[in-house]
Design a protein around this motif. Structure first.
Motif, PDB file in Angstrom:
ATOM      1  N   ILE A 104      52.283  43.238  28.484  1.00 26.26           N
ATOM      2  CA  ILE A 104      51.373  42.292  28.366  1.00 26.26           C
ATOM      3  C   ILE A 104      50.421  42.254  29.529  1.00 26.26           C
ATOM      4  CG2 ILE A 104      50.820  39.759  27.619  1.00 26.26           C
ATOM      5  CD1 ILE A 104      54.016  40.101  26.745  1.00 26.26           C
ATOM      6  N   PHE A 105      49.299  42.448  29.282  1.00 25.65           N
ATOM      7  CA  PHE A 105      48.120  42.382  30.524  1.00 25.65           C
ATOM      8  C   PHE A 105      47.127  41.536  30.128  1.00 25.65           C
ATOM      9  CE2 PHE A 105      44.700  44.148  32.734  1.00 25.65           C
ATOM     10  CZ  PHE A 105      44.967  43.797  33.850  1.00 25.65           C
ATOM     11  N   LYS A 106      46.825  40.330  30.705  1.00 21.62           N
ATOM     12  CA  LYS A 106      45.757  39.536  30.387  1.00 21.62           C
ATOM     13  C   LYS A 106      44.663  39.494  31.676  1.00 21.62           C
ATOM     14  CE  LYS A 106      48.481  36.305  27.749  1.00 21.62           C
ATOM     15  NZ  LYS A 106      48.952  34.964  27.272  1.00 21.62           N
ATOM     16  N   MET A 107      43.519  39.555  31.334  1.00 26.20           N
ATOM     17  CA  MET A 107      42.400  39.735  32.256  1.00 26.20           C
ATOM     18  C   MET A 107      41.102  38.855  32.090  1.00 26.20           C
ATOM     19  SD  MET A 107      40.807  42.886  34.197  1.00 26.20           S
ATOM     20  CE  MET A 107      39.263  42.832  33.318  1.00 26.20           C
ATOM     21  N   GLN A 108      40.645  38.320  33.030  1.00 29.35           N
ATOM     22  CA  GLN A 108      39.282  37.604  32.955  1.00 29.35           C
ATOM     23  C   GLN A 108      38.417  38.023  33.745  1.00 29.35           C
ATOM     24  OE1 GLN A 108      39.690  33.381  33.221  1.00 29.35           O
ATOM     25  NE2 GLN A 108      41.089  33.253  31.305  1.00 29.35           N
ATOM     26  N   ARG A 109      37.372  38.924  33.381  1.00 30.22           N
ATOM     27  CA  ARG A 109      36.448  39.744  33.905  1.00 30.22           C
ATOM     28  C   ARG A 109      35.495  38.527  35.073  1.00 30.22           C
ATOM     29  NH1 ARG A 109      31.594  41.583  30.312  1.00 30.22           N
ATOM     30  NH2 ARG A 109      31.069  39.783  29.574  1.00 30.22           N
ATOM     31  N   ARG A 110      35.417  39.380  36.050  1.00 30.10           N
ATOM     32  CA  ARG A 110      34.590  38.314  36.976  1.00 30.10           C
ATOM     33  C   ARG A 110      35.329  37.130  37.679  1.00 30.10           C
ATOM     34  NH1 ARG A 110      30.740  39.756  33.251  1.00 30.10           N
ATOM     35  NH2 ARG A 110      30.548  37.507  32.764  1.00 30.10           N
ATOM     36  N   LYS A 111      36.464  36.923  37.296  1.00 32.42           N
ATOM     37  CA  LYS A 111      37.171  35.611  37.887  1.00 32.42           C
ATOM     38  C   LYS A 111      38.178  36.118  38.518  1.00 32.42           C
ATOM     39  CE  LYS A 111      34.307  33.238  34.883  1.00 32.42           C
ATOM     40  NZ  LYS A 111      33.418  32.658  35.477  1.00 32.42           N
ATOM     41  N   HIS A 112      38.631  37.089  39.024  1.00 34.15           N
ATOM     42  CA  HIS A 112      39.735  37.710  39.845  1.00 34.15           C
ATOM     43  C   HIS A 112      41.193  37.119  39.296  1.00 34.15           C
ATOM     44  CE1 HIS A 112      41.137  39.760  43.245  1.00 34.15           C
ATOM     45  NE2 HIS A 112      41.886  38.694  43.663  1.00 34.15           N
ATOM     46  N   PHE A 113      41.162  37.115  38.044  1.00 30.81           N
ATOM     47  CA  PHE A 113      42.365  36.769  37.429  1.00 30.81           C
ATOM     48  C   PHE A 113      43.096  37.832  36.437  1.00 30.81           C
ATOM     49  CE2 PHE A 113      44.340  35.592  33.415  1.00 30.81           C
ATOM     50  CZ  PHE A 113      45.529  34.637  33.839  1.00 30.81           C
ATOM     51  N   GLN A 114      44.198  38.232  36.923  1.00 34.82           N
ATOM     52  CA  GLN A 114      44.912  39.135  36.223  1.00 34.82           C
ATOM     53  C   GLN A 114      46.365  38.705  35.970  1.00 34.82           C
ATOM     54  OE1 GLN A 114      44.826  43.096  38.036  1.00 34.82           O
ATOM     55  NE2 GLN A 114      42.630  43.402  37.615  1.00 34.82           N
ATOM     56  N   LYS A 115      46.913  38.911  34.859  1.00 33.07           N
ATOM     57  CA  LYS A 115      48.314  38.314  34.871  1.00 33.07           C
ATOM     58  C   LYS A 115      49.232  39.458  34.281  1.00 33.07           C
ATOM     59  CE  LYS A 115      51.012  34.911  32.512  1.00 33.07           C
ATOM     60  NZ  LYS A 115      51.053  33.531  31.774  1.00 33.07           N
TER      61      LYS A 115
END
Length: 102
Positions: free
Chosen positions: A74-85
């Motif tokens: 499972i990979f979650k990411m918000q672009r341009r927010k420096h968030f990766q899980k």
């Protein structure tokens, strides 16, 4: 002869002698399990469909093994927010062999 059974919230079409991986069951390895939630039973051109279950029908199976499926990543990411899980999940299963359909 085949049957459509329901176990663990999922439905499976099984024949006698089939090996099926179902959701985890509390039974020990080598123990017999009776699956009474039979939705349909068929043989050749004849088909009996339950409403919702076929009365008097049961499937007898033997527990062969317990195990865990392959890992789902499972990979979650918000672009341009420096968030990766990152996360992972492995679902437990029980492998059964269908002995008879009655």
């Amino acid at each position: 002869m085949f049957a459509v059974i329901k176990t663990g919230g999922k439905q499976y079409r099984v024949n006698a002698g089939d090996r099926v991986k179902v959701e985890s069951l509390p039974n020990e390895v080598g123990q017999q399990v009776t699956l009474s939630e039979v939705l349909a039973v068929g043989e050749g051109a004849e088909l009996r469909i339950g409403a919702p279950l076929v009365s008097g029908a049961a499937v007898v199976a033997t527990v062969l093994a317990h195990g865990r499926h392959e890992k789902v990543k499972i990979f979650k990411m918000q672009r341009r927010k420096h968030f990766q899980k990152h996360a992972g999940h492995r679902q437990n299963f029980t492998e059964i062999r269908i002995d008879s359909i009655a």
